[in-house]
Structures are given as C-alpha cells and as structure tokens.
Design a protein around this motif. Structure first.
Motif, PDB file in Angstrom:
ATOM      1  N   GLN A  43       5.883  -9.536   1.423  1.00  0.00           N
ATOM      2  CA  GLN A  43       6.030 -10.887   0.917  1.00  0.00           C
ATOM      3  C   GLN A  43       5.790 -10.879  -0.589  1.00  0.00           C
ATOM      4  N   ILE A  44       6.753 -11.436  -1.339  1.00  0.00           N
ATOM      5  CA  ILE A  44       6.646 -11.551  -2.789  1.00  0.00           C
ATOM      6  C   ILE A  44       6.885 -13.007  -3.146  1.00  0.00           C
ATOM      7  N   ASP A  45       5.929 -13.615  -3.811  1.00  0.00           N
ATOM      8  CA  ASP A  45       6.015 -15.023  -4.206  1.00  0.00           C
ATOM      9  C   ASP A  45       6.394 -15.927  -3.036  1.00  0.00           C
ATOM     10  N   GLY A  46       5.800 -15.672  -1.870  1.00  0.00           N
ATOM     11  CA  GLY A  46       6.019 -16.498  -0.692  1.00  0.00           C
ATOM     12  C   GLY A  46       7.320 -16.238   0.058  1.00  0.00           C
ATOM     13  N   GLU A  47       8.102 -15.270  -0.383  1.00  0.00           N
ATOM     14  CA  GLU A  47       9.360 -14.956   0.292  1.00  0.00           C
ATOM     15  C   GLU A  47       9.353 -13.531   0.811  1.00  0.00           C
TER      16      GLU A  47
ATOM     17  N   GLN B 205       1.397  13.536   5.278  1.00  0.00           N
ATOM     18  CA  GLN B 205       1.436  12.107   4.970  1.00  0.00           C
ATOM     19  C   GLN B 205       2.724  11.826   4.209  1.00  0.00           C
ATOM     20  N   VAL B 206       3.542  10.899   4.723  1.00  0.00           N
ATOM     21  CA  VAL B 206       4.830  10.599   4.109  1.00  0.00           C
ATOM     22  C   VAL B 206       4.901   9.182   3.542  1.00  0.00           C
ATOM     23  N   TYR B 207       3.858   8.388   3.782  1.00  0.00           N
ATOM     24  CA  TYR B 207       3.800   7.024   3.253  1.00  0.00           C
ATOM     25  C   TYR B 207       2.345   6.616   3.132  1.00  0.00           C
ATOM     26  N   ASP B 208       1.959   6.109   1.944  1.00  0.00           N
ATOM     27  CA  ASP B 208       0.556   5.776   1.728  1.00  0.00           C
ATOM     28  C   ASP B 208       0.333   4.360   1.211  1.00  0.00           C
ATOM     29  N   LYS B 209       1.344   3.511   1.318  1.00  0.00           N
ATOM     30  CA  LYS B 209       1.186   2.123   0.875  1.00  0.00           C
ATOM     31  C   LYS B 209       0.912   1.238   2.088  1.00  0.00           C
ATOM     32  N   SER B 210       0.803  -0.065   1.860  1.00  0.00           N
ATOM     33  CA  SER B 210       0.414  -0.943   2.965  1.00  0.00           C
ATOM     34  C   SER B 210       1.523  -1.884   3.436  1.00  0.00           C
ATOM     35  N   ASP B 211       2.750  -1.748   2.903  1.00  0.00           N
ATOM     36  CA  ASP B 211       3.833  -2.614   3.381  1.00  0.00           C
ATOM     37  C   ASP B 211       4.098  -2.319   4.850  1.00  0.00           C
ATOM     38  N   ASP B 212       4.494  -3.345   5.585  1.00  0.00           N
ATOM     39  CA  ASP B 212       4.787  -3.183   7.006  1.00  0.00           C
ATOM     40  C   ASP B 212       6.157  -2.564   7.208  1.00  0.00           C
TER      41      ASP B 212
END
Length: 153
Positions: free
Chosen positions: A86-90, A61-68
């Motif tokens: 997306q951070i604060d709508g951006e 496993q080389v990545y375990d977060k949910s960012d696309d």
C-alpha cells in the motif's frame, strides 16, 4: 513429597507444551504449487522468503523485505513473483521475473522487472516458456519468453 513431584511433572509438561506450540507457530510455511530450479520456497514469520534445494536441502534467502506476496507462478526455469503493498492509501503491485529463482523481489543478478502499477493482476499463465499476465480490466502483458514481458516501471 509425591504431590510436589507430580505437580512439577505437570508444570514441566505444560511448559514443554507451550514451547512446542510456539515453535510450531513460528515455523516457516511452504509456498505451495511452485517448484523452481529443483527447489521450493518457504516464507518465514518475518515475511522473508527462502529457496530450498530439494536435493541438498541448502537454504538461500531470496527475499528480505516485508511486502506481501500477491501471486507466484513458475515460468520456464524460473519464477514470476508479484508483491502487493500500500502506497498513499492505494494498492500497488510489483512483478519480478527471476530465471534462476534467486532475487525474487528486485532487479539484482539475473532478475528483471515485469510490471509495477495499480492495476490488479488476476491471472498468470506460463506455458512452454511463454508468459501471459491478465489484469482485472482484461488487458494483457504477453511475451514469447518469460524474460521478454515488460510493462515498464
């Protein structure tokens, strides 16, 4: 009695079909076009990413977060991975270079941070160990090696 046994067979085949469909849809999907250090990447339904050694079939496993994942490209012996969130709508983009295909989403081990910001990347060109990243506004990040590219955080 024959009707009951036929109905049970039909029902069991329908249940088996549902089970197979669920298993197939939950399977890991390869990230196409990127081979890295003798292996390849797959994305699991929970958005984790695993590197699989083609020879030994070992999974790491080389990545375990949910960012696309926005983009991924081979670079030298490693890989450049760009994540979108997306951070604060951006929309924000985060690029990491991993020379050994491990820790593709953070500065752990040998991995280094290349870029973080709002400017969208529209091309990653890695040839002969050199790296060029072009942004949508036609500005560039360039380096003589994949590890030498950095725009700071």
């Amino acid at each position: 009695m024959k009707k009951v046994s036929i109905s049970l067979i039909v029902i069991s085949q329908m249940l088996l079909g549902l089970t197979v469909s669920t298993t197939v849809s939950a399977a890991a999907k390869p990230i196409t076009g990127v081979n890295c250090n003798g292996g390849f990447f797959v994305r699991t339904p929970d958005k984790h990413i695993h590197w699989i050694d083609e020879e030994t079939e070992e999974h790491v496993q080389v990545y375990d977060k949910s960012d696309d994942i926005y983009a991924m490209a081979q670079c030298g012996t490693g890989v450049v991975t760009v994540f979108e969130k997306q951070i604060d709508g951006e929309q924000q983009y985060n690029a990491i270079y991993s020379p050994n295909c491990m820790n593709i989403g953070s500065e752990k081990g040998l991995s280094s941070h290349i870029y973080q910001g709002k400017e969208k990347i529209n091309k990653i060109d890695a040839k002969d160990g050199k790296l060029e990243i072009r942004f949508v506004n036609n500005t560039y990040l360039r380096g003589e090696t994949c590890a030498s590219v950095s725009a700071g955080k």
